[in-house]
Design a protein around this motif. Structure first.
Motif, PDB file in Angstrom:
ATOM      1  N   THR A 187       0.829  -1.207   0.000  1.00  0.00           N
ATOM      2  CA  THR A 187       0.000   0.000   0.000  1.00  0.00           C
ATOM      3  C   THR A 187       0.864   1.259   0.000  1.00  0.00           C
ATOM      4  OG1 THR A 187      -1.771  -1.163   1.134  1.00  0.00           O
ATOM      5  CG2 THR A 187      -1.793   1.237   1.280  1.00  0.00           C
ATOM      6  N   ALA A 188       1.864   1.297   0.877  1.00  0.00           N
ATOM      7  CA  ALA A 188       2.722   2.483   0.954  1.00  0.00           C
ATOM      8  C   ALA A 188       3.406   2.730  -0.384  1.00  0.00           C
ATOM      9  CB  ALA A 188       3.764   2.297   2.061  1.00  0.00           C
ATOM     10  N   GLN A 189       3.902   1.661  -1.024  1.00  0.00           N
ATOM     11  CA  GLN A 189       4.616   1.841  -2.282  1.00  0.00           C
ATOM     12  C   GLN A 189       3.687   2.299  -3.401  1.00  0.00           C
ATOM     13  OE1 GLN A 189       6.988  -1.468  -4.418  1.00  0.00           O
ATOM     14  NE2 GLN A 189       8.404   0.116  -3.741  1.00  0.00           N
ATOM     15  N   MET A 190       2.521   1.707  -3.479  1.00  0.00           N
ATOM     16  CA  MET A 190       1.598   2.086  -4.545  1.00  0.00           C
ATOM     17  C   MET A 190       1.144   3.534  -4.388  1.00  0.00           C
ATOM     18  SD  MET A 190       1.282  -0.510  -6.649  1.00  0.00           S
ATOM     19  CE  MET A 190       3.037  -0.726  -6.438  1.00  0.00           C
ATOM     20  N   LEU A 191       0.850   3.944  -3.155  1.00  0.00           N
ATOM     21  CA  LEU A 191       0.429   5.339  -2.933  1.00  0.00           C
ATOM     22  C   LEU A 191       1.562   6.303  -3.264  1.00  0.00           C
ATOM     23  CD1 LEU A 191      -1.630   4.988   0.393  1.00  0.00           C
ATOM     24  CD2 LEU A 191      -2.529   5.393  -1.917  1.00  0.00           C
ATOM     25  N   GLU A 192       2.774   5.914  -2.948  1.00  0.00           N
ATOM     26  CA  GLU A 192       3.919   6.776  -3.250  1.00  0.00           C
ATOM     27  C   GLU A 192       4.102   6.926  -4.767  1.00  0.00           C
ATOM     28  OE1 GLU A 192       7.561   5.450  -1.489  1.00  0.00           O
ATOM     29  OE2 GLU A 192       8.634   7.277  -2.037  1.00  0.00           O
ATOM     30  N   TYR A 193       4.027   5.818  -5.493  1.00  0.00           N
ATOM     31  CA  TYR A 193       4.153   5.886  -6.958  1.00  0.00           C
ATOM     32  C   TYR A 193       3.043   6.749  -7.556  1.00  0.00           C
ATOM     33  CZ  TYR A 193       7.510   1.911  -7.082  1.00  0.00           C
ATOM     34  OH  TYR A 193       8.586   1.080  -6.933  1.00  0.00           O
ATOM     35  N   SER A 194       1.822   6.541  -7.071  1.00  0.00           N
ATOM     36  CA  SER A 194       0.694   7.302  -7.640  1.00  0.00           C
ATOM     37  C   SER A 194       0.863   8.791  -7.383  1.00  0.00           C
ATOM     38  CB  SER A 194      -0.634   6.816  -7.049  1.00  0.00           C
ATOM     39  OG  SER A 194      -0.878   5.469  -7.408  1.00  0.00           O
ATOM     40  N   ALA A 195       1.331   9.131  -6.187  1.00  0.00           N
ATOM     41  CA  ALA A 195       1.491  10.547  -5.841  1.00  0.00           C
ATOM     42  C   ALA A 195       2.524  11.210  -6.745  1.00  0.00           C
ATOM     43  CB  ALA A 195       1.894  10.687  -4.376  1.00  0.00           C
ATOM     44  N   ALA A 196       3.540  10.443  -7.157  1.00  0.00           N
ATOM     45  CA  ALA A 196       4.644  11.024  -7.924  1.00  0.00           C
ATOM     46  C   ALA A 196       4.202  11.558  -9.280  1.00  0.00           C
ATOM     47  CB  ALA A 196       5.748   9.983  -8.110  1.00  0.00           C
ATOM     48  N   SER A 197       3.112  11.045  -9.823  1.00  0.00           N
ATOM     49  CA  SER A 197       2.698  11.533 -11.145  1.00  0.00           C
ATOM     50  C   SER A 197       1.333  12.211 -11.113  1.00  0.00           C
ATOM     51  CB  SER A 197       2.690  10.370 -12.145  1.00  0.00           C
ATOM     52  OG  SER A 197       1.894   9.324 -11.658  1.00  0.00           O
ATOM     53  N   ARG A 198       0.848  12.510  -9.902  1.00  0.00           N
ATOM     54  CA  ARG A 198      -0.502  13.102  -9.810  1.00  0.00           C
ATOM     55  C   ARG A 198      -0.575  14.438 -10.550  1.00  0.00           C
ATOM     56  NH1 ARG A 198      -2.314  11.624  -4.656  1.00  0.00           N
ATOM     57  NH2 ARG A 198      -2.833   9.719  -5.754  1.00  0.00           N
ATOM     58  N   ASP A 199       0.521  15.203 -10.509  1.00  0.00           N
ATOM     59  CA  ASP A 199       0.489  16.527 -11.154  1.00  0.00           C
ATOM     60  C   ASP A 199       0.401  16.434 -12.674  1.00  0.00           C
ATOM     61  OD1 ASP A 199       3.205  15.443 -11.000  1.00  0.00           O
ATOM     62  OD2 ASP A 199       3.797  17.318 -11.975  1.00  0.00           O
ATOM     63  N   LEU A 200       0.616  15.220 -13.233  1.00  0.00           N
ATOM     64  CA  LEU A 200       0.568  15.081 -14.688  1.00  0.00           C
ATOM     65  C   LEU A 200      -0.841  14.802 -15.190  1.00  0.00           C
ATOM     66  CD1 LEU A 200       3.728  12.863 -15.236  1.00  0.00           C
ATOM     67  CD2 LEU A 200       3.490  15.319 -15.618  1.00  0.00           C
ATOM     68  N   ARG A 201      -1.743  14.526 -14.254  1.00  0.00           N
ATOM     69  CA  ARG A 201      -3.087  14.111 -14.645  1.00  0.00           C
ATOM     70  C   ARG A 201      -3.882  15.318 -15.110  1.00  0.00           C
ATOM     71  NH1 ARG A 201      -4.242   9.802 -11.519  1.00  0.00           N
ATOM     72  NH2 ARG A 201      -6.340   9.969 -12.288  1.00  0.00           N
ATOM     73  N   THR A 202      -4.677  15.096 -16.108  1.00  0.00           N
ATOM     74  CA  THR A 202      -5.418  16.209 -16.708  1.00  0.00           C
ATOM     75  C   THR A 202      -6.910  16.052 -16.480  1.00  0.00           C
ATOM     76  OG1 THR A 202      -5.258  14.940 -18.739  1.00  0.00           O
ATOM     77  CG2 THR A 202      -3.773  16.794 -18.500  1.00  0.00           C
ATOM     78  N   VAL A 203      -7.290  15.379 -15.383  1.00  0.00           N
ATOM     79  CA  VAL A 203      -8.708  15.099 -15.117  1.00  0.00           C
ATOM     80  C   VAL A 203      -9.514  16.393 -15.066  1.00  0.00           C
ATOM     81  CG1 VAL A 203     -10.324  14.121 -13.466  1.00  0.00           C
ATOM     82  CG2 VAL A 203      -8.110  13.039 -13.824  1.00  0.00           C
TER      83      VAL A 203
END
Ligand SMILES: [Zn+2]
Length: 668
Positions: free
Chosen positions: A652-668
């Motif tokens: 869980t910690a690793q997946m959340l960390e990876y997801s956070a690293a590219s959140r600023d790239l999302r264009t939702v």
């Protein structure tokens, strides 16, 4: 091409401990179980000893690996990122809220990360959330009340979002399969596959359409026209690809000349998307044979696409494991000796053998199509023309195999071994023996042997659908034969005094596997998969034609016991002689008879017994891996000057960390 055999399902000659690796007996490998999945930690012991320059290279390449991870989420299912946002917001903000039954949501979220979306990696089928829609909604409200933000569309409420996504989370019949190569109703393979490699396109639309970007584009119908949406800077996924390129450029100064040339070619390909640049990159990557650190980053394997054309994005960063590579190379260097001693008619022996180039590596990170579920072996590039003209690189993922072996429950052995001695031998040797026989299989087995001058076509053409099983049997038999040869001790691959015990452990594991693998075929009484067929073939041939093995029963349970190691080996030699002759002469009827007599059919009642034994013990059917975590050390000016590595021990910690690293790239 990748070899998914082991992480996808427990191994053929399975084992739990490797003999040479008792340096960390206290280590935890198996982290948790979720449904039929297991989660294990991967260790990268060699990292600390790497020169600082290599560590910095690995750091920047790893950043590039994280940067592209969401591309694969989006390729696999168009709704994946939105669904993941909802789940991650709940897991982050609502965990621990009193009176909220989150267990089902947390378990589903972990399976979602492991499989990169709601589709099982092995079966392609959708899995759903095991709670009520009202419970999901309550969890969303609880998370929102604590500051969690959901991917709401303009004017949309949380209730509106929950209602919109409900069919995706709860309804198995909505987009039921991610890849469907054989639609039952005779439907269209693209329309009945839920992946996002195509948009509104059917096979019929492709007639007469020539793709300029077959590997790296999504095909979409826009305003009635078919368009290729190219994965490149300025095209589809541009923001992610720009970020990848940025990190590759930062990595470049720390790379060897050969790696830098490959990175330059990769950057160019990411910018243009042009197939000629992809070829140039493949060639540069293959030419980089001796660098201590390497990466695979791009649109590579085509298994996700029902047509087998579109590349799924993946990234791996790894360094060479010198000790294990030395063992592979020692075998490869002496390939001629093995060829000269093949237990088959000398006319099928090659007078001059060229060794195979292969490396054992330890991965530091795998993302996209390569993680958290990973192959154990990779052989690239896939472009056949480049393979023939420039060769290929083959890597076996040592630390992944190791984590897999060590996280395998002991019950896989105890349940199917006849007595404690057999169990102890398996615990002590099976990991070591599996590695040695796999190396012999790949490096000596497949490359060996000549075909008869009189054979006018290739063996593939002559043996047709029987070829793969015969060829895999041949490679396995070569390994089983030489694993018992004193020459291995002379080469320093095994202490002479211990070889007999190791060989017995390997033969026992091989025999047990013919039983244990039946659990994978829950319906019918026939095997289709070639590796499984070959293993049944060898064991059942030995049972029928030698005194090597014995079927034993006790308390309603069936066991395959090794009765005579010498008879096992001489039986292997006899069968290998025959299998080589069948391949060398291209005798289709003999091949078919061997395969159908010994390799295809099994007793359904025996299978039912094995399935019941496996289920009672709650043994996993696949394993996902948590990667090491890298932490940059910066100087006063913020420059990265060193890298530290640790083990999160927490999916869980690793997946959340990876997801956070590219959140600023999302264009939702
Ligand atoms: Zn093989």
């Amino acid at each position: 091409m990748n070899n998914p055999d082991r992480p996808a399902a427990p191994p053929a000659p399975a084992s739990m401990e490797t003999a040479g690796s008792s340096s960390h007996p206290e280590r935890r490998y198996l982290l948790e179980r979720i449904g039929e999945a297991a989660v294990a930690q991967v260790y990268a012991d060699g990292f600390r000893a790497l020169p600082r320059r290599d560590k910095l290279l690995i750091w920047h390449l790893s950043q590039a690996a994280v940067a592209g991870r969401d591309i694969y989420y989006d390729q696999r299912y168009a709704h994946n990122l939105e669904m993941r946002d909802v789940l991650e917001t709940i897991v982050t903000y609502a965990a621990g809220v009193d009176g909220l039954p989150l267990d089902a949501i947390v378990a589903y979220t972990k399976l979602f990360w492991i499989n990169t979306g709601p589709y099982n990696n092995l079966t392609s089928r959708k899995f759903v959330l095991a709670c009520e829609p009202a419970e999901l909604l309550a969890a969303m409200h609880a998370a929102a009340a604590r500051g969690g933000r959901f991917p709401l569309r303009p004017g949309e409420s949380i209730d509106g979002l929950a209602g919109r996504l409900a069919p995706l989370f709860f309804d198995r019949s909505v987009d039921p399969l991610v890849t469907n190569k054989t639609p039952a109703d005779g439907g269209d393979i693209l329309q009945s596959s839920a992946n996002n490699l195509y948009h509104g396109v059917s096979m019929a639309d492709l007639a007469g359409f020539e793709e300029r970007f077959p590997l790296n584009s999504r095909l979409a119908r826009r305003d009635g026209r078919l368009v290729e949406e190219v994965y490149r800077v300025g095209g589809l996924y541009s923001r992610y690809i720009e970020r990848i390129v940025e990190h590759l450029e930062r990595a470049r100064p720390y790379a060897t000349t050969a790696t830098a040339a490959a990175l330059d070619a990769l950057i160019r390909f990411y910018r243009t998307g042009d197939n000629r640049d992809r070829r140039a990159y493949d060639i540069a990557w293959v030419a980089d044979r001796d660098s201590p650190v390497d990466t695979i980053n791009g649109f590579i394997e085509v298994y996700l696409d029902a047509r087998g054309r579109k590349g799924a994005w993946e990234a791996l960063v790894y360094y060479v494991n010198p000790e294990k590579t030395a063992a592979i190379r020692r075998i490869a260097e002496h390939a001629q000796w093995f060829e000269d001693h093949m237990p088959w008619d000398p006319k099928y022996r090659k007078p001059r053998v060229t060794g195979v180039t292969a490396c054992a590596i330890d991965v530091v990170i795998e993302t996209g199509d390569a993680g958290p579920m990973t192959p154990v072996g990779i052989n690239l590039p896939n472009d056949q023309e480049i393979r023939e003209l420039h060769g290929s690189k083959s890597v076996s993922l040592s630390n992944v195999s190791d984590a897999y072996e060590r996280s395998t429950p002991l019950e896989f052995r105890t349940e199917f071994a006849w007595d404690d001695e057999e169990v102890n031998r398996a615990v002590k040797w099976a990991g070591f023996a599996a590695e040695l026989t796999t190396n012999l299989h790949e490096v000596i087995g497949h490359g060996s042997g000549l075909v008869a001058d009189s054979l006018m076509v290739t063996p593939e053409a002559a043996l047709k659908e029987q070829f793969s099983t015969i060829e895999e049997a041949r490679a396995d038999l070569v390994a089983l034969y030489f694993v018992a040869d004193p020459y291995l001790a002379e080469l320093g691959l095994i202490p002479a005094a211990q070889q007999d015990e190791m060989v017995r452990a390997e033969y026992e594991a091989y025999a047990r596997n013919a039983l244990v693998q039946l659990r994978r075929i829950r319906e019918g009484s026939q095997i289709e998969e070639d590796h499984m067929r070959n293993r049944q073939l060898i064991v059942h041939w030995l049972l029928a034609n030698t005194d090597a093995l014995q079927v034993a029963r006790r308390e309603g349970k069936t066991y395959y016991r090794v009765r005579d190691v010498a008879a096992f080996r001489s039986g292997v030699a006899r069968l290998l002689g025959e299998v080589q002759r069948v391949k060398g002469e291209g005798e289709y009827d003999a091949a078919r008879s061997l395969v159908e007599t010994y390799g295809v059919y099994f007793d359904a009642a025996l299978r039912d017994e094995i399935v019941a034994r496996v289920e009672r013990l709650h043994l996993p059917s696949y394993t996902a891996f948590v990667m090491p975590r890298l932490q940059p050390v910066t100087d006063a000016g913020g420059e990265v000057v060193d890298v530290e590595l640790s083990y999160p021990m927490d999916l869980t910690a690793q997946m959340l960390e990876y997801s956070a690293a590219s959140r600023d790239l999302r264009t939702v």
